[in-house]
Write an enzyme that holds these catalytic residues in place. Structure first.
Site, mmCIF file in Angstrom:
data_model
loop_
_atom_site.group_PDB
_atom_site.id
_atom_site.type_symbol
_atom_site.label_atom_id
_atom_site.label_comp_id
_atom_site.label_asym_id
_atom_site.label_seq_id
_atom_site.Cartn_x
_atom_site.Cartn_y
_atom_site.Cartn_z
ATOM 1 N N ASN A 9 0.875 -1.176 0.000
ATOM 2 C CA ASN A 9 0.000 0.000 0.000
ATOM 3 C C ASN A 9 0.909 1.223 0.000
ATOM 4 O OD1 ASN A 9 -1.779 2.063 0.536
ATOM 5 N ND2 ASN A 9 -2.301 1.382 2.622
ATOM 6 N N LYS A 11 0.229 4.232 -0.316
ATOM 7 C CA LYS A 11 -0.414 5.434 0.253
ATOM 8 C C LYS A 11 -0.140 6.640 -0.656
ATOM 9 C CE LYS A 11 -0.187 3.314 4.769
ATOM 10 N NZ LYS A 11 -0.110 3.459 6.217
ATOM 11 N N HIS A 95 -9.489 1.144 4.684
ATOM 12 C CA HIS A 95 -8.232 1.354 5.419
ATOM 13 C C HIS A 95 -8.503 2.293 6.601
ATOM 14 C CE1 HIS A 95 -4.218 2.621 6.468
ATOM 15 N NE2 HIS A 95 -3.793 1.527 5.858
ATOM 16 N N GLU A 97 -6.938 4.682 7.810
ATOM 17 C CA GLU A 97 -6.725 6.117 7.566
ATOM 18 C C GLU A 97 -7.963 6.734 6.925
ATOM 19 O OE1 GLU A 97 -2.994 5.684 5.470
ATOM 20 O OE2 GLU A 97 -2.056 5.092 7.366
ATOM 21 N N GLU A 167 -5.489 -4.920 10.535
ATOM 22 C CA GLU A 167 -4.478 -3.891 10.742
ATOM 23 C C GLU A 167 -4.775 -3.143 12.040
ATOM 24 O OE1 GLU A 167 -2.439 -2.689 6.829
ATOM 25 O OE2 GLU A 167 -4.192 -1.442 7.055
ATOM 26 N N GLY A 173 2.487 2.224 10.845
ATOM 27 C CA GLY A 173 3.463 3.295 10.702
ATOM 28 C C GLY A 173 4.148 3.688 11.999
ATOM 29 N N SER A 212 3.401 -2.175 10.428
ATOM 30 C CA SER A 212 4.847 -2.235 10.670
ATOM 31 C C SER A 212 5.465 -3.601 10.346
ATOM 32 C CB SER A 212 5.166 -1.806 12.107
ATOM 33 O OG SER A 212 4.751 -0.468 12.328
HETATM 34 P P1 PGA Z 1 2.857 0.275 7.731
HETATM 35 O O1 PGA Z 1 1.402 0.505 7.078
HETATM 36 O O2 PGA Z 1 3.403 -1.011 7.144
HETATM 37 O O3 PGA Z 1 3.657 1.467 7.327
HETATM 38 O O4 PGA Z 1 2.666 0.163 9.199
HETATM 39 C C1 PGA Z 1 0.507 -0.550 6.861
HETATM 40 C C2 PGA Z 1 -0.776 -0.049 6.266
HETATM 41 O O5 PGA Z 1 -1.242 1.038 6.645
HETATM 42 O O6 PGA Z 1 -1.378 -0.710 5.395
#
Ligand code: PGA
Length: 253
Positions: A9, A11, A95, A97, A167, A173, A212
């Site tokens: 992803n 982003k 997601h 976010e 997730e 992140g 992560s």
């Molecule tokens: P990350 O993000 O691997 O940077 O923690 C995962 C995601 O948001 O899909």
């Protein structure tokens, strides 16, 4: 054997130049394994350029969100048919976010999930709890609400053509990965929820872990019976990092 899906992803990151280098590196190093599928999800403006590279390779293409509508007066939105038209096979829906920052409700996510399937896209449905919800013992209730909204609207059979990504919001992140045991516990819960409606659908659905994931923790996560790959943010932006995660999956097959 469900096999593994390792999905990047990206982003809101990248540029034409950076993406070309990234996707070329991923295609060149992609493991030749029928059991490990690689997927990249670039931002909308770059889908066609990335599709030109992934087409004919063993790297699949996906988008990061989709409109719940088919076409028409929805300024700024992108329909599933358009995503198919430019070569997408997958789309991420729900997601955290987008749930938190764009106010997507579980019902809106369910509508996007169904819009994706209607166009022949495979939705990757993201679910997960915040740290506050985990600490107050609400993890399972949160996951159930997010999953049930889609189950109630789309039905259990729709999960025969879908992927789920667990997730935990606190792990995204932050460098704070869920431990393999913490992740497996929630993955088992998700599969059990589906099992209660259809054992065969529950057995076939891939459940990815996201938050992560890196090359050095992927093996420990993926070796659990209910973890079928990863949805990768930060570590999907460098081909070596992403491929190290793919290799961790190959090593387990
Ligand atoms: P990350 O993000 O691997 O940077 O923690 C995962 C995601 O948001 O899909």
């Amino acid at each position: 054997m469900r096999g593994y899906l390792v999905a990047g992803n990206w982003k809101m990151n990248g540029s034409n130049v950076a993406n070309a280098e990234l996707v070329d590196g991923i295609i060149a190093g992609a493991p030749q394994s029928d059991l490990v599928e690689l997927l990249v999800c670039p931002p909308f403006p770059y889908l066609s350029a990335v599709a030109a590279k992934t087409s004919g390779s063993n790297v699949r293409l996906g988008a990061q969100t989709i409109s719940e509508h088919e076409s028409g007066a929805f300024t700024g939105e992108t329909a599933g048919s358009m995503l198919r038209d430019v070569g997408c096979e997958y789309v991420i829906v729900g997601h955290s976010e987008r749930r938190a920052l764009m106010g997507e409700t579980s019902q809106a996510v369910a509508d996007k999930f169904m819009a994706a399937q209607k166009c022949g896209l495979t939705p990757i449905l993201c679910v997960g709890e915040t740290l506050e919800q985990r600490e107050s013992g609400k993890t399972e209730a949160v996951i159930d609400e997010q999953l049930n909204a889609v189950l109630d609207s789309a039905g259990i059979d729709a999960f025969g053509r879908a992927v789920i990504a667990y997730e935990p919001v606190w792990a995204i992140g932050t460098g704070m990965t869920a431990t393999p045991d913490q992740a497996q516990e929630v993955h088992r819960h998700i599969r059990a929820l589906l099992e209660a409606k259809s054992e065969s659908v529950a057995e076939g659905v891939k459940i990815l872990y996201g938050g992560s994931v890196k090359g050095d923790n992927a093996g420990g996560l993926f070796s659990n019976p209910d973890i079928d790959g990863g949805l990768i943010g930060g570590a999907s932006l460098k081909s070596e990092d992403f491929l190290a995660i793919a290799e961790a999956a190959v090593a387990i097959c």
